[in-house]
Design an enzyme around this catalytic site. Structure first.
Site, PDB file in Angstrom:
ATOM      1  N   HIS A 153       0.856  -1.186   0.000  1.00 20.43           N
ATOM      2  CA  HIS A 153       0.000   0.000   0.000  1.00 20.43           C
ATOM      3  C   HIS A 153       0.891   1.235   0.000  1.00 20.43           C
ATOM      4  O   HIS A 153       1.708   1.423   0.907  1.00 20.43           O
ATOM      5  CB  HIS A 153      -0.900   0.002   1.235  1.00 20.43           C
ATOM      6  CG  HIS A 153      -1.705   1.257   1.386  1.00 20.43           C
ATOM      7  ND1 HIS A 153      -2.653   1.653   0.461  1.00 20.43           N
ATOM      8  CD2 HIS A 153      -1.693   2.217   2.342  1.00 20.43           C
ATOM      9  CE1 HIS A 153      -3.192   2.782   0.847  1.00 20.43           C
ATOM     10  NE2 HIS A 153      -2.626   3.158   1.984  1.00 20.43           N
ATOM     11  N   SER A 170      -2.905   5.192   6.053  1.00 18.87           N
ATOM     12  CA  SER A 170      -3.948   5.752   5.191  1.00 18.87           C
ATOM     13  C   SER A 170      -4.367   7.119   5.719  1.00 18.87           C
ATOM     14  O   SER A 170      -4.425   7.347   6.928  1.00 18.87           O
ATOM     15  CB  SER A 170      -5.161   4.824   5.155  1.00 18.87           C
ATOM     16  OG  SER A 170      -4.836   3.586   4.564  1.00 18.87           O
ATOM     17  N   GLY A 171      -4.664   8.030   4.784  1.00 18.01           N
ATOM     18  CA  GLY A 171      -5.153   9.344   5.161  1.00 18.01           C
ATOM     19  C   GLY A 171      -4.088  10.393   5.356  1.00 18.01           C
ATOM     20  O   GLY A 171      -4.403  11.549   5.656  1.00 18.01           O
ATOM     21  N   GLY A 173      -2.072  11.439   2.957  1.00 15.74           N
ATOM     22  CA  GLY A 173      -1.930  12.244   1.745  1.00 15.74           C
ATOM     23  C   GLY A 173      -0.915  11.737   0.747  1.00 15.74           C
ATOM     24  O   GLY A 173      -0.373  12.527  -0.037  1.00 15.74           O
ATOM     25  N   LYS A 174      -0.663  10.425   0.731  1.00 13.81           N
ATOM     26  CA  LYS A 174       0.318   9.876  -0.226  1.00 13.81           C
ATOM     27  C   LYS A 174      -0.108  10.146  -1.666  1.00 13.81           C
ATOM     28  O   LYS A 174       0.707  10.542  -2.505  1.00 13.81           O
ATOM     29  CB  LYS A 174       0.486   8.371   0.006  1.00 13.81           C
ATOM     30  CG  LYS A 174       1.071   8.005   1.362  1.00 13.81           C
ATOM     31  CD  LYS A 174       1.282   6.521   1.511  1.00 13.81           C
ATOM     32  CE  LYS A 174      -0.030   5.761   1.540  1.00 13.81           C
ATOM     33  NZ  LYS A 174      -0.861   6.084   2.727  1.00 13.81           N
ATOM     34  N   SER A 175      -1.384   9.907  -1.968  1.00 12.65           N
ATOM     35  CA  SER A 175      -1.870  10.109  -3.337  1.00 12.65           C
ATOM     36  C   SER A 175      -1.814  11.579  -3.724  1.00 12.65           C
ATOM     37  O   SER A 175      -1.463  11.923  -4.862  1.00 12.65           O
ATOM     38  CB  SER A 175      -3.303   9.585  -3.469  1.00 12.65           C
ATOM     39  OG  SER A 175      -3.358   8.187  -3.278  1.00 12.65           O
ATOM     40  N   ASP A 192      -1.717   3.625  -4.720  1.00 15.30           N
ATOM     41  CA  ASP A 192      -2.541   2.795  -3.847  1.00 15.30           C
ATOM     42  C   ASP A 192      -1.994   1.375  -3.727  1.00 15.30           C
ATOM     43  O   ASP A 192      -1.688   0.913  -2.642  1.00 15.30           O
ATOM     44  CB  ASP A 192      -4.003   2.775  -4.304  1.00 15.30           C
ATOM     45  CG  ASP A 192      -4.905   2.198  -3.228  1.00 15.30           C
ATOM     46  OD1 ASP A 192      -4.662   2.489  -2.040  1.00 15.30           O
ATOM     47  OD2 ASP A 192      -5.840   1.454  -3.566  1.00 15.30           O
ATOM     48  N   GLU A 218      -7.132   7.784  -6.659  1.00 12.28           N
ATOM     49  CA  GLU A 218      -8.290   8.221  -5.885  1.00 12.28           C
ATOM     50  C   GLU A 218      -7.856   9.330  -4.944  1.00 12.28           C
ATOM     51  O   GLU A 218      -6.998   9.130  -4.086  1.00 12.28           O
ATOM     52  CB  GLU A 218      -8.877   7.060  -5.077  1.00 12.28           C
ATOM     53  CG  GLU A 218     -10.078   7.484  -4.237  1.00 12.28           C
ATOM     54  CD  GLU A 218     -10.426   6.481  -3.162  1.00 12.28           C
ATOM     55  OE1 GLU A 218     -11.249   6.817  -2.294  1.00 12.28           O
ATOM     56  OE2 GLU A 218      -9.852   5.371  -3.166  1.00 12.28           O
ATOM     57  N   ARG A 259      17.601  15.541  12.432  1.00 15.89           N
ATOM     58  CA  ARG A 259      17.763  16.932  12.002  1.00 15.89           C
ATOM     59  C   ARG A 259      18.941  17.114  11.044  1.00 15.89           C
ATOM     60  O   ARG A 259      18.923  18.007  10.200  1.00 15.89           O
ATOM     61  CB  ARG A 259      17.944  17.849  13.213  1.00 15.89           C
ATOM     62  CG  ARG A 259      16.739  17.879  14.141  1.00 15.89           C
ATOM     63  CD  ARG A 259      17.002  18.754  15.357  1.00 15.89           C
ATOM     64  NE  ARG A 259      17.159  20.149  14.979  1.00 15.89           N
ATOM     65  CZ  ARG A 259      16.157  21.021  14.887  1.00 15.89           C
ATOM     66  NH1 ARG A 259      14.917  20.625  15.120  1.00 15.89           N
ATOM     67  NH2 ARG A 259      16.380  22.279  14.557  1.00 15.89           N
TER      68      ARG A 259
END
Length: 331
Positions: A153, A170-171, A173-175, A192, A218, A259
């Site tokens: 994924h 998930s969620g 913001g990879k896409s 995805d 998506e 850093r």
């Protein structure tokens, strides 16, 4: 995120699939010499075999489950035999349940030998390519077919020629990040579902898209985006080596993040260590530009052996040593 899964592997492919597919991807053409049901014959191994010893009568260690290659040596050996002996030798060969026989260099078999192969349900093909070229191409094709693979994924993007695998929960913001990189001129490999292959004992990992999802994305709040239709052919890639893993993390003020970049991390995928960069995310952070810099840093290190953190550390150490030397001279 655990990427080092065991990996899957095809158990076999049909001879029909082999015959119909190999010519589309490689500079080689095969011609059928007999008509048998190719769906019933399966190839189980990536290795090929030249059955010289089997033709001579020694079949104790005959690896008959491999694709059999008959080149100039094997066909000339058969042709120099008397007809009765030739028939006996070839009958002894085709009694084994082999996947298929390939004749190289446009070599020929007498019709009665082809009939023996047909009666044994063994497909026979011929190519004009030499044995060396045929073995090279067929082995490479079967290497691909039987390579380790696993689905992950994430998103896979070609950034300045560097294969960057974006991972994370998930969620995060990879896409959206992958889409932003495409808009900035980079290429999308997969979104995805990323299918990663490792061929043989090679340390190279190649990423491809899932054939069903193809180059669709998506985007939450927007819906489905066809990257090829919107951005053109320049925005997509069929395959790309996985060279850097960028893991997106939720920002946590309790965690001390890297850093300087001196602590080199890696992530194991299908048994191969891949450089890892962990990026904490919070509102307003320009992740797209950072990923571009990750790719440029990878290129600098690979081609110039230059690491910015090491260069800065060396410069600071030089200043400290110089000042220390000046103090010693005053004493």
């Amino acid at each position: 995120m655990n990427l080092d899964q065991k990996g899957l592997k095809k158990r076999s492919i049909t001879v029909a699939y082999f015959f119909n597919t190999i010519g589309k991807k490689n500079d080689i053409k095969f011609r059928r010499l007999n008509e048998v049901d190719e769906q019933k014959r399966r190839i189980f191994e990536r290795d090929l075999h030249r059955p010289g010893l089997a033709l001579a009568g020694f079949t104790n260690l005959f690896t008959y489950k491999r694709v059999q290659i008959l080149g100039n040596t094997e066909t000339r050996f058969l042709n120099h035999l008397e007809e009765e002996e030739r028939n006996r030798v070839f009958a002894n060969l085709v009694r084994f349940k082999m996947p298929c026989i390939i004749l190289t260099s446009n070599n020929k078999l007498p019709q009665n030998l082809l009939d023996m192969a047909t009666n044994a349900d063994i497909p026979v093909y011929v190519t004009r390519c030499s044995s060396t070229k045929t073995i090279y191409i067929v082995t490479g094709f079967l290497d691909d077919q039987f390579s380790l693979y696993q689905q992950y994924h994430g998103s896979m993007v070609d950034v300045y020629g560097v294969g960057v695998l974006l991972t994370g929960k998930s969620g995060l913001g990879k896409s959206e990040i992958a889409l932003d990189l495409v808009e900035r001129g980079h290429g999308l490999v997969a979104d995805d579902v990323v299918v990663i292959h490792r061929k043989g004992e090679s340390m190279v990992l190649n990423a491809k898209r899932n054939n069903i999802i193809d180059h669709f994305m998506e985007i939450r709040g927007l819906g489905v985006v066809d990257v090829r239709a919107n951005f053109g052919i320049r925005a997509i890639r069929d395959v790309k080596e996985v060279q850097v893993v960028v893991e997106l993390l939720e920002w946590n003020k309790e965690i001390v993040y890297e850093r300087l970049g001196l602590d080199i991390k890696s992530r194991k995928i299908l048994g191969v260590d891949v450089p890892l960069v962990e990026l904490p995310i919070f509102p307003g952070k320009n992740i797209t530009v950072i990923i571009e810099v990750v790719a440029l840093n990878f290129l600098l290190k690979r081609y110039s052996n230059y690491v910015a953190a090491e260069a800065l550390t060396d410069r600071i150490n030089d200043v400290i040593n110089r000042e220390k030397g000046e103090e010693d001279s005053y004493e």
